[in-house]
Design an enzyme around this catalytic site. Structure first.
Site, mmCIF file in Angstrom:
data_model
loop_
_atom_site.group_PDB
_atom_site.id
_atom_site.type_symbol
_atom_site.label_atom_id
_atom_site.label_comp_id
_atom_site.label_asym_id
_atom_site.label_seq_id
_atom_site.Cartn_x
_atom_site.Cartn_y
_atom_site.Cartn_z
ATOM 1 C CE1 TYR A 120 -3.215 -2.770 -0.002
ATOM 2 C CE2 TYR A 120 -4.019 -2.020 2.125
ATOM 3 C CZ TYR A 120 -4.128 -2.854 1.039
ATOM 4 O OH TYR A 120 -5.157 -3.769 0.973
ATOM 5 C CE LYS A 167 3.002 -17.906 1.212
ATOM 6 N NZ LYS A 167 2.490 -19.248 1.556
ATOM 7 C CG ASP A 199 -0.486 -19.545 2.883
ATOM 8 O OD1 ASP A 199 0.140 -19.440 3.951
ATOM 9 O OD2 ASP A 199 -0.033 -20.151 1.896
ATOM 10 C CG ASP A 223 -7.271 -4.446 3.770
ATOM 11 O OD1 ASP A 223 -8.365 -4.454 4.366
ATOM 12 O OD2 ASP A 223 -7.073 -3.784 2.741
ATOM 13 C CG ASP A 227 -12.165 -7.038 4.712
ATOM 14 O OD1 ASP A 227 -12.059 -6.281 5.706
ATOM 15 O OD2 ASP A 227 -12.405 -6.618 3.569
#
Length: 326
Positions: A120, A167, A199, A223, A227
């Site tokens: 971002y 990750k 993941d 983020d 969600d």
């Protein structure tokens, strides 16, 4: 002492749920002065700027900011606003409430998301026709800041389960450093923690969210995972968030502008009102913050409910019920 609160409704249902949060705050015995600023798609159509300079300065100078939602030009609004208040941490609680049909009723966790860099950072380019790149930025300083905030948050709130999401098996340099720094901070705090590939963590959150308390995340992972957690507790209409820096802060629901229901008066104001409770806590109004949370929880348990929670109440109905509880 009077605190100045910048109020920026933004787009879509932000214009409906933000006044609801202000109404709740006005029902409390707190000394707030509300000053409204404009931002979003409609403002961009009128002025050519989705975030006018005066609105950015309003947020920067206020003691705290309430923000509703951003539409199509979200990245041109919310990212600069988060920068304006010097926020480096995005705090996103996800909790299942009595009275709400939740996929995982045991869910009660908090995502501590790095708020300044990662993908971002906005560094994108077109190398040649058909080839575009995005640069992922991860720094040691920002990684340390968010890790320290996360472990401190867990300690202050009596949360024992801390997980560092990453990750690093693929993004060896960037997430490798994030993980290394976060683990070092955990050792410095003398606190137990676990690490999890982001993941695999997504799967485990769906299967057994009760095993997690505080999850410290890089920007994009935080983020996405937060969600995902909304689906566990009943939807995005229940997730508040805080963007906090050393002094200032910006408080917003996790949901977007929901153009499909905007203007119908049926948006769930719970996430926005709970974001206002986080604002109160940030300004050290601990008792009023607790009262607001208790009022929202009581309404979620007993009703009325908006359509996203299976009811037929409107935004104003729920807001009035919360105020009545106060």
């Amino acid at each position: 002492m009077t605190h100045e609160i910048a109020v920026i409704p933004g787009d879509g249902i932000g214009r409906e749920v933000t006044p609801a949060a202000v109404e709740v705050l006005e029902a409390l015995d707190v000394d707030f002065e509300f000053v409204e600023g404009q931002a979003g798609d409609a403002v961009a159509e009128e002025t050519g700027e989705p975030l006018p300079t005066e609105t950015r300065e309003l947020a920067a100078d206020a003691d705290a900011t309430l923000f509703g939602a951003a539409g199509e030009m979200a990245s041109d609004v919310i990212l600069p606003l988060r920068s304006a208040v010097d926020s480096f941490a995005n705090v996103r609680p996800a909790r299942a409430y009595p009275g709400v049909d939740a996929l995982q009723p045991e869910t009660d966790l908090v995502f501590i998301r790095e708020n300044t860099e990662g993908v971002y950072a906005g560094i994108e380019s077109e190398i040649t026709d058909g080839v575009r790149t995005l640069t992922r930025v991860v720094t040691e300083d920002a990684s340390r800041d968010i890790a320290e905030y996360g472990f401190r948050y867990a300690r202050q709130n009596g949360i024992d389960d801390v997980t560092i999401a990453h990750k690093a098996n693929v993004m060896r340099e960037t997430d490798g450093m994030f993980l290394e720094v976060a683990e070092a901070v955990g050792e410095e705090f003398g606190m137990e923690y676990e690490t999890a590939l982001m993941d695999a963590l997504a799967m485990h959150l769906v299967q057994r969210p009760e095993e997690y308390g505080v999850v410290i995340c890089p920007n994009l992972a935080g983020d996405m995972l937060s969600d995902l957690s909304a689906g566990l507790v009943g939807g995005l209409g229940l997730l508040p968030s805080a963007n906090v820096g050393e002094e200032n802060g910006l408080f917003e629901p996790v949901h977007g502008s929901a153009p499909d229901i905007a203007g119908e008066g049926v948006a769930n104001p719970s996430a926005m009102i709970l974001s206002a409770a986080m604002l109160l806590e940030h300004l050290e109004y601990t008792e009023p913050a607790g009262r607001v949370r208790s009022a929202v929880e009581a309404v979620l348990e007993a009703g009325p409910h908006t359509p996203d929670l299976g009811g037929d109440a409107g935004t104003e109905d729920v807001t009035r019920a919360v105020v009545d509880r106060l």
